[in-house]
Design a protein around this motif. Structure first.
Motif, mmCIF file in Angstrom:
data_model
loop_
_atom_site.group_PDB
_atom_site.id
_atom_site.type_symbol
_atom_site.label_atom_id
_atom_site.label_comp_id
_atom_site.label_asym_id
_atom_site.label_seq_id
_atom_site.Cartn_x
_atom_site.Cartn_y
_atom_site.Cartn_z
ATOM 1 N N UNK A 262 -34.397 21.824 -31.491
ATOM 2 C CA UNK A 262 -33.989 22.438 -30.238
ATOM 3 C C UNK A 262 -32.875 21.695 -29.502
ATOM 4 N N UNK A 263 -31.964 21.071 -30.239
ATOM 5 C CA UNK A 263 -30.760 20.502 -29.637
ATOM 6 C C UNK A 263 -29.734 21.626 -29.583
ATOM 7 N N UNK A 264 -29.166 21.876 -28.427
ATOM 8 C CA UNK A 264 -28.233 23.003 -28.282
ATOM 9 C C UNK A 264 -26.963 22.791 -29.095
ATOM 10 N N UNK A 265 -26.288 21.672 -28.858
ATOM 11 C CA UNK A 265 -25.039 21.437 -29.596
ATOM 12 C C UNK A 265 -24.640 19.971 -29.501
ATOM 13 N N UNK B 286 -31.279 14.745 -35.201
ATOM 14 C CA UNK B 286 -30.934 15.769 -34.210
ATOM 15 C C UNK B 286 -29.606 16.447 -34.538
ATOM 16 N N UNK B 287 -28.868 15.929 -35.515
ATOM 17 C CA UNK B 287 -27.613 16.575 -35.900
ATOM 18 C C UNK B 287 -26.803 15.696 -36.833
ATOM 19 N N UNK B 288 -25.681 16.221 -37.249
ATOM 20 C CA UNK B 288 -24.755 15.519 -38.141
ATOM 21 C C UNK B 288 -23.353 15.571 -37.525
ATOM 22 N N UNK B 289 -22.706 14.411 -37.482
ATOM 23 C CA UNK B 289 -21.329 14.356 -36.978
ATOM 24 C C UNK B 289 -20.407 13.989 -38.126
#
Length: 183
Positions: free
Chosen positions: A117-120, A173-176
């Motif tokens: 649920x991380x928006x962006x 929480x994501x990939x950069x």
């Protein structure tokens, strides 16, 4: 026959043997130096082409955030973050250091893990807005290791009332991503 040959040979010695050269007979714009004197001149090199080599460092300020504690919300039956504790306000800073003699372009992209649920996750420089990092200019210092830095950041957008889906361990929480190119 010997006499004729001898006369011709004697005549050649008279004509060619009498020619002498002295320092006084140098050209008008030439300089005569005395014995032991010297003269210097710079030697130049014409560079026809050069080969550029690229060397770049990409450094992330941090890629992990620690949530110190969670509090059980008895009204919503869920864990919540302690007030003032968030990683949204702390961007992921990226330093791109160019050691090359030519400029480079840098930009980023990110993918948020919507399952947690991380928006962006938004980079400051994107494919449409690239960061230009100039090349290193030689400054005559031997073994110069100073590169030219460019700064980028990624900002995490967390929804209000977010709490992690797991109570222990690491959560992705994501990939950069960071991209580099020649201009």
């Amino acid at each position: 026959m010997k006499r004729i040959f001898s006369l011709i040979l004697a005549f050649c010695f008279v004509i060619f043997g009498g020619i002498s050269v002295s320092a006084a007979s140098v050209a008008n714009n030439a300089t005569a130096y005395p014995g032991g004197a010297s003269s210097t001149s710079g030697i130049g090199v014409a560079v026809i082409s050069s080969v550029s080599r690229y060397a770049i460092d990409v450094t992330f300020s941090q890629t992990e955030f620690t949530l110190n504690s969670l509090v059980w919300d008895v009204n919503n039956l869920d864990y919540i973050l302690v007030q003032g504790q968030s990683f949204e306000a702390t961007p992921i800073n990226v330093t791109v250091t160019n050691y090359s003699d030519k400029p480079i372009l840098a930009w980023g992209s990110a993918t948020a893990n919507t399952a947690v649920e991380i928006h962006s996750i938004e980079p400051t420089y994107t494919v449409d807005n690239k960061l230009t990092i100039p090349g290193v200019v030689p400054d005559g210092i031997a073994n110069n290791t100073n590169g030219v830095n460019g700064k980028m950041a990624y900002y995490i957008n967390v929804p209000a009332g977010w709490s992690p889906p797991s109570l222990s361990g690491n959560i992705v929480i994501g990939t950069v991503s960071v991209y580099l190119a020649k201009p």
